[in-house]
Scaffold this active site. Structure first.
Site, PDB file in Angstrom:
ATOM      1  N   LYS A 107       0.761  -1.113  -0.099  1.00  0.00           N
ATOM      2  CA  LYS A 107       0.071   0.000   0.085  1.00  0.00           C
ATOM      3  C   LYS A 107       0.867   1.234  -0.007  1.00  0.00           C
ATOM      4  O   LYS A 107       0.293   2.321  -0.628  1.00  0.00           O
ATOM      5  CB  LYS A 107      -0.978  -0.156   1.240  1.00  0.00           C
ATOM      6  CG  LYS A 107      -0.250  -0.180   2.588  1.00  0.00           C
ATOM      7  CD  LYS A 107      -0.410  -1.671   3.166  1.00  0.00           C
ATOM      8  CE  LYS A 107       0.076  -1.937   4.219  1.00  0.00           C
ATOM      9  NZ  LYS A 107       0.191  -3.121   4.825  1.00  0.00           N
ATOM     10  N   GLY A 136      -6.465  -6.557   4.099  1.00  0.00           N
ATOM     11  CA  GLY A 136      -5.930  -7.936   3.931  1.00  0.00           C
ATOM     12  C   GLY A 136      -6.916  -8.878   3.214  1.00  0.00           C
ATOM     13  O   GLY A 136      -7.067  -8.713   1.967  1.00  0.00           O
ATOM     14  N   LYS A 207      -3.847   2.919   2.710  1.00  0.00           N
ATOM     15  CA  LYS A 207      -5.074   2.156   2.454  1.00  0.00           C
ATOM     16  C   LYS A 207      -6.021   3.198   2.065  1.00  0.00           C
ATOM     17  O   LYS A 207      -6.902   2.747   0.751  1.00  0.00           O
ATOM     18  CB  LYS A 207      -5.382   1.239   3.391  1.00  0.00           C
ATOM     19  CG  LYS A 207      -4.473   0.186   3.872  1.00  0.00           C
ATOM     20  CD  LYS A 207      -4.562  -0.821   4.937  1.00  0.00           C
ATOM     21  CE  LYS A 207      -3.439  -1.406   5.541  1.00  0.00           C
ATOM     22  NZ  LYS A 207      -3.578  -2.046   6.604  1.00  0.00           N
TER      23      LYS A 207
HETATM   24  P1  NAP Z   1       7.981  -9.532   5.545  1.00  0.00           P
HETATM   25  O1  NAP Z   1       7.414 -10.815   6.394  1.00  0.00           O
HETATM   26  O2  NAP Z   1       9.084  -8.551   6.456  1.00  0.00           O
HETATM   27  O3  NAP Z   1       8.922 -10.059   4.424  1.00  0.00           O
HETATM   28  C1  NAP Z   1       9.440  -9.190   3.589  1.00  0.00           C
HETATM   29  C2  NAP Z   1      10.174 -10.034   2.478  1.00  0.00           C
HETATM   30  O4  NAP Z   1      10.918  -9.452   1.459  1.00  0.00           O
HETATM   31  C3  NAP Z   1      11.276 -11.029   3.281  1.00  0.00           C
HETATM   32  O5  NAP Z   1      11.269 -12.265   2.639  1.00  0.00           O
HETATM   33  C4  NAP Z   1      12.501 -10.236   2.844  1.00  0.00           C
HETATM   34  O6  NAP Z   1      13.651 -11.151   2.445  1.00  0.00           O
HETATM   35  C5  NAP Z   1      12.108  -9.742   1.469  1.00  0.00           C
HETATM   36  N1  NAP Z   1      12.816  -8.642   1.309  1.00  0.00           N
HETATM   37  C6  NAP Z   1      13.068  -7.465   1.582  1.00  0.00           C
HETATM   38  N2  NAP Z   1      13.974  -6.690   1.039  1.00  0.00           N
HETATM   39  C7  NAP Z   1      14.391  -7.339  -0.020  1.00  0.00           C
HETATM   40  C8  NAP Z   1      15.440  -7.081  -1.045  1.00  0.00           C
HETATM   41  N3  NAP Z   1      15.916  -5.817  -1.091  1.00  0.00           N
HETATM   42  N4  NAP Z   1      15.496  -7.947  -1.807  1.00  0.00           N
HETATM   43  C9  NAP Z   1      14.837  -9.393  -1.780  1.00  0.00           C
HETATM   44  N5  NAP Z   1      13.940  -9.385  -0.923  1.00  0.00           N
HETATM   45  C10 NAP Z   1      13.703  -8.317   0.064  1.00  0.00           C
HETATM   46  O7  NAP Z   1       6.587  -8.663   5.028  1.00  0.00           O
HETATM   47  P2  NAP Z   1       5.438  -9.215   4.811  1.00  0.00           P
HETATM   48  O8  NAP Z   1       4.398  -8.991   6.137  1.00  0.00           O
HETATM   49  O9  NAP Z   1       5.200 -10.314   4.093  1.00  0.00           O
HETATM   50  O10 NAP Z   1       4.773  -7.897   4.030  1.00  0.00           O
HETATM   51  C11 NAP Z   1       4.957  -7.972   2.386  1.00  0.00           C
HETATM   52  C12 NAP Z   1       4.007  -6.943   1.960  1.00  0.00           C
HETATM   53  O11 NAP Z   1       2.563  -7.229   2.227  1.00  0.00           O
HETATM   54  C13 NAP Z   1       4.362  -5.491   2.409  1.00  0.00           C
HETATM   55  O12 NAP Z   1       4.095  -4.476   1.432  1.00  0.00           O
HETATM   56  C14 NAP Z   1       3.280  -5.378   3.507  1.00  0.00           C
HETATM   57  O13 NAP Z   1       2.869  -3.770   3.751  1.00  0.00           O
HETATM   58  C15 NAP Z   1       2.267  -5.899   2.679  1.00  0.00           C
HETATM   59  N6  NAP Z   1       1.161  -6.611   3.614  1.00  0.00           N
HETATM   60  C16 NAP Z   1       1.413  -7.286   4.725  1.00  0.00           C
HETATM   61  C17 NAP Z   1       0.434  -7.825   5.590  1.00  0.00           C
HETATM   62  C18 NAP Z   1       0.595  -8.779   6.772  1.00  0.00           C
HETATM   63  O14 NAP Z   1      -0.428  -9.234   7.219  1.00  0.00           O
HETATM   64  N7  NAP Z   1       1.770  -9.115   6.908  1.00  0.00           N
HETATM   65  C19 NAP Z   1      -0.946  -7.693   5.164  1.00  0.00           C
HETATM   66  C20 NAP Z   1      -1.256  -6.628   4.071  1.00  0.00           C
HETATM   67  C21 NAP Z   1      -0.172  -6.265   3.254  1.00  0.00           C
HETATM   68  P3  NAP Z   1      14.056 -12.003   4.039  1.00  0.00           P
HETATM   69  O15 NAP Z   1      12.997 -12.966   4.405  1.00  0.00           O
HETATM   70  O16 NAP Z   1      15.487 -12.778   3.389  1.00  0.00           O
HETATM   71  O17 NAP Z   1      14.806 -10.786   5.077  1.00  0.00           O
HETATM   72  N1  HSE Z   2       0.015  -3.356  10.038  1.00  0.00           N
HETATM   73  C1  HSE Z   2      -1.016  -3.704   9.272  1.00  0.00           C
HETATM   74  C2  HSE Z   2      -2.025  -3.941  10.264  1.00  0.00           C
HETATM   75  C3  HSE Z   2      -0.714  -4.953   8.429  1.00  0.00           C
HETATM   76  O1  HSE Z   2      -2.038  -3.966  11.432  1.00  0.00           O
HETATM   77  O2  HSE Z   2      -3.492  -3.713   9.656  1.00  0.00           O
HETATM   78  C4  HSE Z   2      -1.938  -5.136   7.353  1.00  0.00           C
HETATM   79  O3  HSE Z   2      -1.871  -4.127   6.379  1.00  0.00           O
END
Ligand code: NAP
Ligand code: HSE
Length: 428
Positions: A107, A136, A207
């Site tokens: 986002k 989500g 968002k």
């Molecule tokens: P996360 O758990 O922190 O994972 C990020 C991933 O990106 C990790 O695997 C990391 O590698 C990789 N990464 C970071 N920098 C990199 C680079 N320079 N080159 C290659 N790989 C790289 O994040 P996430 O929670 O999955 O979130 C991912 C996206 O989804 C974000 O935009 C977040 O805002 C969005 N999102 C997340 C959620 C949620 O519930 N988590 C919900 C909605 C949206 P390593 O593992 O090797 O460190």
């Molecule tokens: N940090 C965000 C939340 C993750 O708490 O809703 C999902 O975008």
């Protein structure tokens, strides 16, 4: 036979691993639903040696996400790294430039660079999909762009940050203060790497900027959002709001007015018995109002591996089926530059102030409000602790500008201690 849709996934954290699991677990289901196989060709993350709990041995590994985005053997680049600039932006641009469609959960990237990326995608005849970026697992982007396409949307609002809703509802149910709950969220891994994105209201505002753009046909305008976080909300506010029949929520509201686009993300009071008031824990809720549909309410998990990967896969399936919808629901060149309007619609407000124990103090407060044109609906003073007493005021409807004038007066007077708290009471 139709060729398989080949994915390149950059980012193997919470969401990326969830996507890999669904592609592996539901290979037959995905093929049955889309008419073609959905396969992963290559993946990228920072640490190639990390055990991620899924078998990645079938996929090529790329250290550089930009190199992954440019590979000839992928059709769709799935960006799941995060961040508004850096590798996320560079790799999405590279993917579009080399003829790939893009699916992202990012986002921040789209709220800031969405217009430019949408223009780049359309010039290249490609699409960007981002269902997972907002709320989500709730299919809110699809609802707005497709299911509600026949409506003139009048208002979009909702609770879009699960972490803030978790903190606010636990303050209510567990009698714990903000600081204790912030620590609890840190322990549970709920907070973004920069926690201010969550508690400062910025993540939810990203968002809202995306929803506004689709709803009102405007360029995403993150800078035009009035943003206020939940850091100042005290246990007293939670209790006192409850006493008056309200709950405090970090609420996003976007509506088009004659003066421009109003977008705000701030703590508000909503009636305890409303759908928004009853929303507990990390759950999200988005309310959409349109001229034909009237009102719909979407509720579901706003974050986490399964729900977010579910949304990513919804986008992937649409691409497998050949569905091409412009990024923000209409051609990027037709999106309007809507001037940001400060919230103008009058509303009742909740005020909390610390009143010093001086003769005539309450009368002075009432006079300041009256002189500014703010009319009091209800007022309650609690017992003094040491030299101050909490005073709660619910105003009749007033504009934010009028209230700000009154707040300046309260700050200047010698009978109010500390910063007054002012929260809008939203009609939902
Ligand atoms: P996360 O758990 O922190 O994972 C990020 C991933 O990106 C990790 O695997 C990391 O590698 C990789 N990464 C970071 N920098 C990199 C680079 N320079 N080159 C290659 N790989 C790289 O994040 P996430 O929670 O999955 O979130 C991912 C996206 O989804 C974000 O935009 C977040 O805002 C969005 N999102 C997340 C959620 C949620 O519930 N988590 C919900 C909605 C949206 P390593 O593992 O090797 O460190
Ligand atoms: N940090 C965000 C939340 C993750 O708490 O809703 C999902 O975008």
């Amino acid at each position: 036979m139709t060729q398989a849709l080949r994915l390149g996934i950059a980012g193997l954290g919470t969401v990326g691993v969830g996507v890999v699991k669904i592609v592996r677990r539901h290979a037959d289901l995905l093929q049955a639903r889309t008419g073609r196989a959905v396969e992963i060709t290559a993946v990228s993350a920072r640490d190639a040696s990390k055990d991620r709990g899924v078998n990645l041995s079938d996929y090529a590994w790329e250290t550089d996400p930009v190199a992954l985005a440019k590979r000839d053997d992928i059709d769709v680049f799935v960006e799941l790294m995060g961040g508004e600039n850096g590798p996320a932006k560079a790799s999405v641009e590279a993917a579009l430039a080399s003829g790939k469609d893009v699916v992202t959960a990012n986002k921040a990237l789209l709220a800031i660079h969405g217009q430019a990326l949408a223009e780049q995608a359309e010039a290249a005849g490609r699409v960007i999909r981002f269902e997972a970026a907002v709320a989500g697992g709730i299919p809110v982007i699809k609802s707005l762009t497709e299911g509600l396409a026949g409506n003139d949307i009048t208002r979009v609002m909702g609770v879009m940050n699960g972490t803030c809703n978790y903190i606010l509802t636990r303050m209510q149910s567990q009698e714990l203060g903000y600081n204790a709950l912030f620590e609890e969220c840190a322990q549970l891994g709920y907070l973004e790497a920069d926690p201010n994105l969550d508690v400062g209201g910025i993540d939810a505002a990203h968002k809202l900027a995306l929803l506004s753009s689709i709803a009102f046909g405007t360029r995403p305008n993150f800078d035009g959002i009035e943003i206020e976080g939940i850091q100042q909300i005290s246990l007293d506010d939670i209790h006192q709001a409850a006493d008056m029949g309200y709950r405090i929520k970090l609420l996003g509201v976007a509506q088009r007015t004659a003066r421009g686009l109003e977008q705000r993300m701030q703590p508000c009071l909503v009636p305890s018995d409303s759908a928004l008031g009853q929303l507990e824990g990390g759950t999200n809720m988005v309310v959409i109002e349109g001229d034909a549909v009237e009102q719909i309410v979407l509720r579901g998990p706003g974050a986490g591996e399964g729900p977010t990967a579910s949304a990513v896969m919804g986008d992937v399936c649409d691409l497998a089926r050949g569905l091409q919808i412009p990024t923000f629901g209409r051609p990027a060149a037709s999106l309007q530059d809507a001037p940001a309007a400060q919230t103008g619609l009058p509303a009742p407000y909740y005020l909390r102030l610390g009143l010093l124990d001086k003769p005539g103090a309450l009368a002075k407060v009432a006079a300041i409000l009256g002189d500014a044109g703010v009319s009091i609906d209800r007022m309650r003073q609690y017992a003094h602790s040491e030299s101050t007493a909490p005073v709660l005021i619910v105003t009749h409807k007033t504009t934010r500008a009028t209230l700000d004038h009154a707040l300046d007066g309260l700050r200047d007077t010698d009978v109010v201690a500390g910063e007054p708290v002012a929260l809008r009471i939203e009609q939902v």
